[in-house]
Design a protein around this motif. Sequence first.
Motif, PDB file in Angstrom:
ATOM      1  N   THR A   2       0.815  -1.208   0.000  1.00 16.88           N
ATOM      2  CA  THR A   2       0.000   0.000   0.000  1.00 16.88           C
ATOM      3  C   THR A   2       0.854   1.266   0.000  1.00 16.88           C
ATOM      4  O   THR A   2       0.599   2.208  -0.759  1.00 16.88           O
ATOM      5  N   ASP A   3       1.873   1.324   0.835  1.00 17.34           N
ATOM      6  CA  ASP A   3       2.695   2.534   0.923  1.00 17.34           C
ATOM      7  C   ASP A   3       3.432   2.817  -0.381  1.00 17.34           C
ATOM      8  O   ASP A   3       3.544   3.978  -0.807  1.00 17.34           O
ATOM      9  N   ASP A   4       3.937   1.762  -1.025  1.00 21.34           N
ATOM     10  CA  ASP A   4       4.612   1.957  -2.313  1.00 21.34           C
ATOM     11  C   ASP A   4       3.641   2.463  -3.369  1.00 21.34           C
ATOM     12  O   ASP A   4       3.980   3.320  -4.191  1.00 21.34           O
ATOM     13  N   LEU A   5       2.423   1.930  -3.353  1.00 23.92           N
ATOM     14  CA  LEU A   5       1.417   2.369  -4.315  1.00 23.92           C
ATOM     15  C   LEU A   5       1.034   3.827  -4.070  1.00 23.92           C
ATOM     16  O   LEU A   5       0.881   4.603  -5.022  1.00 23.92           O
ATOM     17  N   LYS A   6       0.907   4.210  -2.803  1.00 22.57           N
ATOM     18  CA  LYS A   6       0.593   5.598  -2.477  1.00 22.57           C
ATOM     19  C   LYS A   6       1.655   6.538  -3.043  1.00 22.57           C
ATOM     20  O   LYS A   6       1.341   7.608  -3.583  1.00 22.57           O
TER      21      LYS A   6
END
Length: 211
Positions: A162-166
Amino acid sequence: MALPPKFSGQLLATAANTSTQHTIEIYLDYVCPFSAKIFKTIYTGVAPIIAKHYSSNPGVRVIFRQQIQPWHPSSTLTHEAGVAVLRTAPQAFWAFSAKLFDAQKEYFDVNVVNESRNDTYKRLAKLAGTVDGIDEKTIYDLLVVSDKPGEGGSLNIGNKVTDDLKFQVKANRVTGVHVTPTVVFNGVEERSIGSSWTVEQWEEWLKKNIN
């Protein structure tokens, strides 16, 4: 725009990578038919030309920017799979993307509407596992979302990418890109390039612009 080391797999592996003055960025969505068309042309036809003729200054590098189109809910899920591959097998990112574009209809709205999110992840992980260097279980472990509350009772827990996608979504918003595919050349949108371009049109454009 710079390419963070954690997303290095988005850089197309050609001989030009070591010495380049020009950058082509292609903003693509895995469930966009037009993105699939331009990707195939670049990956199978244009990449060999770049490797052969633009391997020294002035060289050119090509970066695949993942562009989520939220009106297709599965767009997020497919791009999460792409991020998981970047995390675990960056050298296989383009090969995985080729597989996913070939199978993109399997992730269109009608074909995902009656399955759970984690079931879609299972199919994506299985697809990823067909690419050399990618482990299916590792990809699924990064994608799966638990049905148990997280720390402090949080219910919006996301998954391990999730953090990488954000980060990617935030970076793309800075450029102001909306439609897919979009081509950016040396930081400026190149509106003359379209998804229907042939390899010959790309070759002519490269001759005129890479100097």
